[in-house]
Design an enzyme around this catalytic site. Structure first.
Site, PDB file in Angstrom:
ATOM      1  N   GLU A 370      16.712 -92.599  56.709  1.00 27.46           N
ATOM      2  CA  GLU A 370      17.466 -92.649  55.450  1.00 27.46           C
ATOM      3  C   GLU A 370      17.684 -94.088  54.991  1.00 27.46           C
ATOM      4  O   GLU A 370      17.641 -94.383  53.794  1.00 27.46           O
ATOM      5  CB  GLU A 370      18.794 -91.916  55.591  1.00 27.46           C
ATOM      6  CG  GLU A 370      18.692 -90.436  55.944  1.00 27.46           C
ATOM      7  CD  GLU A 370      17.883 -89.626  54.935  1.00 27.46           C
ATOM      8  OE1 GLU A 370      17.750 -90.063  53.778  1.00 27.46           O
ATOM      9  OE2 GLU A 370      17.386 -88.554  55.318  1.00 27.46           O
ATOM     10  N   HIS A 497      11.790 -74.658  48.678  1.00 25.88           N
ATOM     11  CA  HIS A 497      11.079 -75.458  47.684  1.00 25.88           C
ATOM     12  C   HIS A 497      10.380 -74.592  46.640  1.00 25.88           C
ATOM     13  O   HIS A 497      10.129 -75.060  45.523  1.00 25.88           O
ATOM     14  CB  HIS A 497      10.052 -76.357  48.380  1.00 25.88           C
ATOM     15  CG  HIS A 497      10.680 -77.400  49.254  1.00 25.88           C
ATOM     16  ND1 HIS A 497      11.327 -77.085  50.425  1.00 25.88           N
ATOM     17  CD2 HIS A 497      10.753 -78.756  49.132  1.00 25.88           C
ATOM     18  CE1 HIS A 497      11.773 -78.199  50.993  1.00 25.88           C
ATOM     19  NE2 HIS A 497      11.440 -79.225  50.235  1.00 25.88           N
TER      20      HIS A 497
END
Length: 639
Positions: A370, A497
């Site tokens: 991240e 998704h």
């Protein structure tokens, strides 16, 4: 033969304005307004994600609705220009970006409809709950309240009970797909309508257009073809281990793998079954979680360690706003979304990470991942708004994952004082590479096929959505459902998704890029050894190469960025670096599989009958032109 689109596509509603000064002024105004809108929406999303109240949700929805209106107005203003006749290449590219890959070209009624359809599908998905496996009919104490995260995913990862795994797999797929099917079919229709207005044959062609490369489709297909021999060796080895664990009544010695016993709800990566397949379990312990606890690590110390990795290679430290505003631990007294994520507030100073950090190795690796996103945000912050993004849709993930390849290896963990065992043992290296292959190599076919399926649906229609989904999974991944399926099901929707309208090929591109970037940084660092143990920690040379890439953002074509990475040697997506990384494992797998009759899988009627109750005759079997491109390129590996 279907060809990927060129860059000459123009909207059916293309404007006539060719005044360059007016176009420049519009883009300057857009840059300011888009940045302000992004700040407003991101702030509202952050507020809700870190404090999930009804009030914060309403404010987030209001901000998102405002952005949808802004996008529609922006498209109308951009579409007034005929960008094909403007001589400034940068202006032409930015206008093209604003007038393609958007549904804002639809009428207000249809634009609102597709916007709300996607929101409804995401909301429905988020609220699905399933019943646990009942071991007897008299057990009345169980409630149907299992959530995807953490309940369903934990069971699929940890259970080794075939009946429980089958139950949970079936429950999730049966609860999600059917209630989303009609909404998704309407979404396909509207997405195709928008694509045609924008000058494309269907929404799949428009999705591929984002890569600004007429050869993109062939390039990824060729890379997948190169990866298949390694994947087939891995599948063959894993199947033998699963056969020993579950028996021939569950899995056929030469057949595809049942989707429910691979440690993951979608069978997309297999690292959770390492306990079944690891060859040298006595050498397994390179998970440094216990050592971190022994040394008194805290979430803050983990973030500081990650920051030190980046500053050691010459990248920027995290700014004061990061430490002041990030959510590094699970908050007390309020509900928050704990999925780790990096945030760019679009004002060039505010960058954050949201993570409910626990002290373990997995979270340590996630923090490095991240924080790599945050480094990317900081370095391209001075670019125009449209260029504040990865060089292509897979670059952000590719760069973040390339950093974790340095962090997640025994050499680095020993260097930072977390791993004290011998890192040169053959067994340790094979264990490590096998676990990485369960994460990376096993993921490749799934990451590749999700959008191959979506392209087929956009091109040929929704009549056989479920059988086409499982046909691709069988052909490309060697995976079959554990129970019979029909067209009343909609199993692709089990992956968020799909209903959330999030393109997926980017994850396959990112997979290739992570190894290409890792190899390039290792070369820059002067490393000359097995790629899987390369660590660029403290290499300023690797950092300088990465900095050059990060600064560009999306301002240059991603092919040019790949050339920068490779010192001009290549501008292609390639599987070569990934194959180099796993070369020692490939040799080991070949030796392990030398007595196997079949490397890969054979397909019998009993496999296709699981999702094609009526066997289609060859005269009635329909392949889209897009499918032909894919299957012709890989048929010698698949059949």
């Amino acid at each position: 033969m279907s060809r990927a689109p060129g860059l000459e596509k123009t909207s059916h509603l293309q404007g006539t304005n060719t005044n360059l000064d007016e176009a420049v002024k519009f883009l300057q105004e857009y840059d300011l307004e888009a940045s302000e809108t992004c700040l407003r929406v991101t702030s509202a999303q952050w507020a809700y994600s870190t404090n999930m109240t009804d009030l914060n949700k309403r404010r987030m929805v209001e901000a998102q609705t405002h952005r949808a209106r802004f996008d529609k107005v922006t498209w109308a203003r951009a579409a007034a220009f005929d960008w094909t006749k403007l001589h400034d290449g940068k202006v032409r590219r930015q206008l093209r970006m604003l007038t393609t890959n958007t549904r804002a070209c639809l009428s207000d009624e249809k634009y609102n409809e597709i916007y709300h359809l996607i929101s409804e599908m995401k909301d429905t998905y988020a609220h699905v709950r399933i019943c646990p496996f009942r071991r007897s009919d008299v057990d009345e104490s169980l409630y149907c309240d299992l959530e995807l995260d953490p309940d369903v995913q934990r069971i699929m990862a940890q259970s080794r009970d075939n009946m429980e795994l089958t139950h949970v797999w079936r429950q999730w797929h049966d609860k999600v797909g059917p209630q989303l099917k009609n909404k998704f079919m309407r979404y396909v229709d509207l997405a195709n309508q928008a694509a045609r207005v924008n000058g494309f044959s269907d929404a799949g062609e428009e999705m591929r257009y984002m890569y600004e490369d007429p050869n993109f489709e062939n390039e990824v297909a060729e890379s997948f073809q190169k990866l298949l021999p390694l994947y087939k060796q891995l599948l063959t080895y894993v199947r033998r281990k699963l056969l020993q664990r579950y028996g021939s009544s569950i899995i056929r010695p030469d057949g595809p793998l049942p989707a429910h016993i691979l440690g993951n709800l979608w069978a997309q990566e297999w690292s959770n079954i390492a306990d079944i397949v690891l060859p040298y379990p006595e050498y397994r312990d390179f998970d440094v979680s216990d050592e971190m606890l022994h040394q008194g690590f805290t979430p803050l110390r983990m973030f500081q360690m990650a920051e030190e990795f980046f500053t050691s290679i010459g990248l920027k430290p995290m700014p004061p706003e990061f430490w002041r505003h990030s959510m590094l631990e699970r908050p007390n007294g309020r509900k928050a979304q704990c999925t780790a994520s990096a945030w760019d507030f679009c004002n060039k100073v505010d960058f954050r990470i949201k993570q409910c950090t626990e002290v373990n190795m997995e979270n340590l690796v996630t923090i490095h991942h991240e924080m790599a996103h945050v480094e990317y945000y900081m370095y391209y912050a001075d670019q125009p708004y449209l260029y504040r993004d990865g060089a292509n849709p897979g670059f952000h993930e590719g760069i973040a994952n390339s950093i974790t390849l340095s962090v997640l290896n025994p050499i680095h963990l020993r260097l930072v004082g977390l791993f004290n065992n011998n890192t040169e043992l053959y067994e340790t290296n094979i264990n490590f590479l096998l676990i990485m292959a369960l994460k990376k190599v096993a993921y490749a076919p799934f990451a590749y096929l999700v959008d191959q399926w979506r392209y087929q649906i956009f091109e040929s229609g929704v009549r056989k959505m479920n059988s086409e989904w499982w046909d691709l999974r069988l052909r490309l991944q060697g995976v079959v459902p554990p129970v019979p399926r029909s067209e009343s099901h909609f199993d692709a929707a089990a992956k968020r998704h799909i209903p959330a309208d999030i393109p997926y090929i980017r994850y396959y591109v990112a997979l290739l890029l992570e190894f290409q970037i890792h190899e390039a940084m290792c070369d820059a660092a002067g490393y000359n050894g097995p790629l899987h143990v390369c660590d660029v920690y403290r290499s300023r040379e690797a950092g300088r190469l990465l900095t050059d890439v990060l600064k560009v953002g999306k301002a240059r074509h991603w092919k040019d960025v790949l050339k920068m990475l490779t010192n001009g040697n290549s501008n292609r997506l390639s599987a070569d670096a990934m194959l180099d990384y796993f070369e020692p494992l490939m040799a080991w797998l070949k030796d392990q599989n030398k007595n196997e009759r079949i490397i890969g899988w054979t397909t019998y009627k009993e496999d296709t009958a699981l999702f094609q109750p009526l066997v289609y005759g060859s005269a009635n079997r329909h392949l889209t032109s897009h499918s032909v491109v894919i299957f012709v390129m890989i048929v010698k590996w698949i059949l």
